[in-house]
Write a protein that holds these residues in place. Structure first.
Motif, PDB file in Angstrom:
ATOM      1  N   VAL A   1       0.835  -1.201   0.000  1.00  0.00           N
ATOM      2  CA  VAL A   1       0.000   0.000   0.000  1.00  0.00           C
ATOM      3  C   VAL A   1       0.872   1.253   0.000  1.00  0.00           C
ATOM      4  O   VAL A   1       0.587   2.233  -0.678  1.00  0.00           O
TER       5      VAL A   1
ATOM      6  N   ALA B   1      -6.255   0.420   4.463  1.00  0.00           N
ATOM      7  CA  ALA B   1      -5.524  -0.825   4.706  1.00  0.00           C
ATOM      8  C   ALA B   1      -5.527  -1.239   6.171  1.00  0.00           C
ATOM      9  O   ALA B   1      -6.003  -2.307   6.532  1.00  0.00           O
TER      10      ALA B   1
ATOM     11  N   LEU C   1     -10.608  -6.147   1.798  1.00  0.00           N
ATOM     12  CA  LEU C   1     -10.212  -4.861   2.353  1.00  0.00           C
ATOM     13  C   LEU C   1     -11.424  -3.977   2.564  1.00  0.00           C
ATOM     14  O   LEU C   1     -11.615  -3.383   3.604  1.00  0.00           O
TER      15      LEU C   1
END
Lengths: 341, 703
Positions: free
Chosen positions: B266, B280, B381
């Motif tokens: 990320v 995240a 996610l």
């Protein structure tokens, strides 16, 4: 955590996220403002702290303090029944110990205490100085605290009812909890008691064992009585348990005015206390019919016991017991009702 | 009180200290692993020796001067501080200034009003929805989150609350719970967020949160009451103080355990810190966050009854009032809805935590164990929160509102009075029978009262006498040695200081009295708990039989069984010990069973192939390998026992518990607060002395 890498590639998604958070922030701010607006931006009034459950669905409502003993439950149940069925109020009850109840009364969290056993310190603070609590008059019942032995034991050993002979019987009252001494069973920590001082000032060979709650004390007394075992206990009148377990009072050195002034030097019996009612000062002024009913409410020891016994012995709910009593005793409570204008 | 209800009846992680639980559940992760027993033991011994040696020297230097300065066995008077003057003054000041001082008018007053307003709003919504609306909403939400079976359970449970005639109190408790849980979750999540992102804050918060976990709730009711007065605001705040720590702890843990690989990926996408957090870290920590929510709800519910002592109203107050007239049946009728609420909320949040939608409802929600975050986390996610669910939720909301409106139109807002079942009488009959036949005079074994008497005379008295007869410095040394042998210098120091503080506060003897009760109860709990746990681990049938019993006892408010315990064991310390044992047993049995079950199957298999008998397998493979779980069971047992021994003050347990009750009842800050502080000290001491290497292991993991 590491600082974010400096970046110029701010995507549209990020911008959208920003707006969203801003919108959310605005919403939060707005709701906070609304909260402040509703609670009032200025000072909070600490003497008007009503219960959140009060007045739900537009009902006129009254909150009563119930203390843990059943006599107090009987008072509250009957008053509650009359308020609900005769005057159309909704009644909430909260169980509070005696001293905190004074506190709650002064803050308006409860509207009335229907049975108070004498708390001079609180009375001076709230009734005389702060004027947040008003007297509601006498309950009509006289309370008395003392030491009691079961009548079946007193009949066999009549001299046990004089405190001078208590040491003679100390070993009969022994339990595992009292060690080598006799056991003097005390109850809830909220009750007025000088027993520790009494035991040491009268040189008694006894150990005060605190049951910690009235429920525990009653359960223990009933177990003793079932087995016809001797016991010595702190107890008080009026109390429904006397109907089930007859008990005889042990004579302590007689009570004289002021002999219990210094708690550590007490060596005399407990006084006879006329029980009183107290109302929140605002409620007493503006409580309308409910306040009037509570000021008029006054009954006898026998009447209170009748209701208390239904609750504790026949395991009726306080509401049912009050309803049953009210059905039989219409003339008694008719005169408590405020006069209709 | 206590933490038992925090452990969820169904889901597997044991109560309270979840990080330790997770490490205990997977011993391999801590590195303790299936090491051969001999080596481990000798390593432990060597470890203890190297620590105890300098300690012995240290003690030899310090004790003689202490002896000459303050002879005698009891805590020296010269070292005590009398706080009754200042505390009494503080109490008077608060009462005198409560209506006028700006601190109250502009700060506490607004907090109090805001709480009242919120609780009232929720309460009115619940009442406005009527029983049909509330039941429908509960069923539909449970269905969306956890499937049909739980939906039926939820509907049935709420219907039972109504059937028992407890509709309005249940709604009052629910309103209070909703507000308390929301505040706890927000507060806990914020603290957890801060601690999860900043190492320094984490180090500062950790000991505080650890301590909060071991505090009996009774200890801090009094200060809250003094400031806010008896009533709902005080109850909500006490509940928040009690329920927020697990949320903070698990949030921090979840954020810190985020998969490094994912974070790396990320970051490499050039995201900002906020984006990384929102897209995240938080989603990765979802399991932990929901577990935190679950624990917070359970802890809040377990406070419902205790908070009634300070005027919470609702179900707790019904339990409390019923007990005043020694009416166990009525107390049970009010206690059962609490159990049912706890079971439903627990299972629903546990199912949400394991991410099982309607499809996966049949599986056990043991996926809540924090180890399941890793692999599939990337895939969900964001998906879990939105996706096809949104329309479903809209439908749920519409359906619930429709049912509520229908109920309103039908004029059936309150639970119909005729639809109630009185369980009080049969229950009271059963209790009466039990106490009448078991109390005394049972042939051969003697009655329960005789046992209680013997237990008091032969176990409690010598134990208390021994502790109080031991010179104070010797006791401090014993505690230090114990803590050192299984912990670190720091835990030993904490333990010794905690014990010393009880002396400084002038409650040395009552503290030791309480301690003796705790020790006796812990021993009984562990003996019964381990035996039952072993039996349950060896036989599925026994476990299946035990499960509902454990569920009920773990969530049943302790107050409900205080009276039967008195009826059986009389007034005194014995019933306090008995109540503590009953309360702590479920957690101990559960952790033991689970620990034994999770022993590496291949190790068992090889033992079996070598021809080991069942007993040999148990003694030589299962028990040693389940060591961490057993030690966790000891730790939990100790913490839970302490919580109830304190409540035992209500049934004649005396000592610190009585002082706290006395302080609350008489508004006596000096007595109550000092006793409360001493309880905190005892809690710290017991936790540190019974908390073995797991915590160190968790530290190594950076958890």
């Amino acid at each position: 955590m590491a600082r974010p890498p400096h970046t110029r590639t701010r995507t549209r998604a990020l911008a959208r996220a920003r707006t969203r958070t801003r919108a959310r922030g605005a919403a939060a701010l707005a709701s906070a403002c609304a909260l402040v607006a509703v609670t009032g931006c200025g000072a909070a009034d600490m003497t008007k702290q009503a219960s959140p459950y009060a007045n739900a669905q537009g009902a006129k409502s009254v909150t009563l303090a119930v203390q843990s003993w059943v006599g107090a439950q009987a008072n509250v149940a009957v008053v509650k029944y009359l308020l609900e069925h005769e005057l159309g109020y909704h009644v909430d009850t909260v169980q509070i110990d005696e001293v905190p109840a004074w506190d709650a009364l002064s803050q308006g969290r409860v509207d009335a205490i229907l049975e108070d056993w004498g708390h001079p310190e609180q009375e001076k603070r709230y009734v005389d100085d702060k004027k947040t609590i008003a007297s509601g008059g006498g309950l009509g019942v006289t309370g008395h605290i003392g030491w009691f032995v079961p009548t079946y034991f007193a009949k066999q050993h009549p001299d046990v009812t004089d405190w001078r002979n208590l040491n003679k019987y100390a070993d009969r009252f022994r339990t595992p909890e009292s060690g080598g001494k006799g056991q003097l069973l005390d109850g809830s920590p909220s009750y007025v008691t000088n027993d520790k001082a009494l035991v040491s000032n009268l040189n008694l060979d006894y150990q005060v064992v605190f049951a910690g709650s009235e429920a525990a004390q009653i359960t223990q007394i009933e177990q003793f009585a079932k087995e016809k075992k001797p016991f010595l206990t702190y107890w008080y009148k009026p109390q429904w348990l006397f109907e089930k377990v007859p008990m005889t009072e042990v004579r302590l050195p007689p009570y004289k005015e002021g002999c219990d002034a210094d708690a550590r030097k007490v060596a005399c019996a407990y006084p006879h206390t006329p029980l009183e009612k107290f109302l929140n000062a605002d409620f007493a002024r503006q409580g309308g019919a409910a306040a009037a009913l509570m000021k008029n409410f006054r009954w006898t020891t026998e009447e209170q016991n009748e209701v208390a016994l239904m609750i504790a012995e026949r395991k009726m709910s306080p509401d049912d017991a009050a309803a049953a009593w009210a059905k039989e005793n219409r003339p008694v409570w008719q005169k408590w009702l405020p006069k209709r204008k | 009180m206590a933490h038992a209800p925090t452990s969820t009846p169904t889901s597997t992680p044991p109560p309270t200290s979840t990080p330790t639980a997770s490490t205990a559940a997977t011993p391999a992760a801590t590195g303790a692993g299936p090491a051969p027993r001999g080596r481990l033991a000798s390593a432990l011994r060597a470890h203890a020796l190297t620590r105890l040696l300098p300690f012995a020297v240290f003690a030899a230097v310090l004790v003689p001067p202490a002896l000459t300065l303050w002879p005698g066995t009891a805590w020296p008077d010269a070292l005590t501080v009398d706080l009754s003057g200042p505390l009494g003054g503080a109490s008077d000041w608060i009462i005198d200034n409560r209506d006028s001082h700006p601190l109250f008018l502009y700060f506490f007053g607004h907090i109090s009003n805001a709480v009242v307003l919120c609780v009232r709003a929720v309460y009115l919504v619940l009442l406005g929805a009527g029983w049909a609306g509330v039941t429908a909403a509960a069923g539909l939400i449970a269905w969306r989150v956890a499937g049909v079976r739980l939906a039926l359970t939820a509907v049935a449970s709420i219907a039972v609350c109504g059937l028992l005639g407890m509709w309005v109190p249940t709604m009052q408790t629910l309103a209070l719970m909703v507000v308390a849980v929301v505040v706890s979750v927000v507060l806990g999540a914020l603290l957890g967020l801060a601690a999860g992102l900043s190492d320094r804050l984490y180090r500062a918060l950790r000991p505080v949160l650890d301590t909060m976990q071991v505090l009996p709730a009774f200890a801090y009711l009094l200060p809250v009451v003094l400031i806010f007065g008896i009533g709902v605001p005080a109850a909500v705040l006490a509940t928040v103080v009690y329920a927020a720590p697990p949320m903070a702890r698990l949030t921090a843990l979840g954020l810190r355990e985020a998969d490094r690989g994912v974070m790396e990926a990320v970051t490499s996408l050039g995201t900002t810190a906020r984006q990384r957090l929102l897209s995240a870290r938080l989603p990765l920590a979802r399991t932990q966050l929901l577990l935190g929510l679950n624990q917070t709800i359970m802890m809040a519910l377990s406070m419902a009854v205790i908070a009634s002592v300070i005027g919470a109203g609702g179900l707790g107050d019904r339990v409390y009032q019923a007990l005043a007239s020694v009416d166990v049946g009525a107390a049970l009728a009010a206690g059962l809805p609490i159990v049912l609420l706890a079971v439903v909320l627990d299972r629903v949040t546990a199912a949400a935590g394991s991410g099982s939608g309607p499809a996966a409802s049949g599986t056990s929600p043991s996926g809540t164990s924090p180890s399941g975050t890793g692999g599939d986390a990337g895939g969900r996610l964001r998906g879990a929160w939105v996706g096809p669910g949104r329309t479903g939720w809209v439908l749920v909301a519409v359906a619930a509102v429709a049912v509520a409106l229908a109920g309103r139109l039908a004029g059936r807002l309150n639970w119909p009075g005729s639809w109630t079942v009185a369980i009080a009488e049969p229950v009271n009959g059963a209790v009466d029978w039990m106490t009448a036949h078991l109390y005394s005079g049972v042939p051969v074994v003697g009655g329960t009262a005789d046992w209680a008497g013997r237990f008091t005379t032969w176990v409690l008295d010598p134990l208390r006498g021994g502790l109080q007869g031991l010179p104070w410095w010797a006791l401090l040394l014993v505690v230090a040695a114990l803590a050192l042998a299984i912990g670190t210098w720091r835990t030993a120091l904490t333990a010794v200081l905690a014990l010393a503080l009880t002396g400084v506060l002038g409650v040395w003897n009552p503290s030791l009295d309480t301690l003796s009760q705790v020790l006796a109860a812990v021993v009984v709990t562990l003996v019964i708990g381990f035996a039952t746990g072993v039996a349950a681990a060896r036989s599925r049938r026994v476990e299946a039989l035990l499960r509902p019993v454990l569920d009920v006892f773990q969530t049943l408010p302790q107050f409900v069984y205080l009276i039967p315990v008195v009826a059986l064991f009389g007034v005194g310390r014995a019933p306090a010990v008995a109540a503590a044992v009953v309360y702590a047993l479920p957690a101990v049995v559960r952790i033991t069973t689970q620990g034994l079950r999770e022993v590496d199957a291949s190790a068992l298999e090889s033992a079996r192939s070598l021809g080991a008998t069942g007993g040999q397998q148990l003694r030589q493979v299962q028990l040693p390998l389940a060591g961490p779980a057993l030690r966790l069971a000891v730790n939990q047992g100790v913490v839970l026992v302490l919580a109830v021994v304190i409540i035992g003050g209500l049934v004649g347990g005396g000592a610190l518990g009585y002082s706290v009750v006395f302080g609350l009842a008489q508004g006596d800050l000096a007595t109550g607060l000092v006793a409360g502080a001493a309880i905190v000290c005892l809690g710290l001491l017991l936790d540190r002395v019974s908390q073995p290497t797991e915590r160190a292991g968790a530290d190594r993991k950076g958890a």
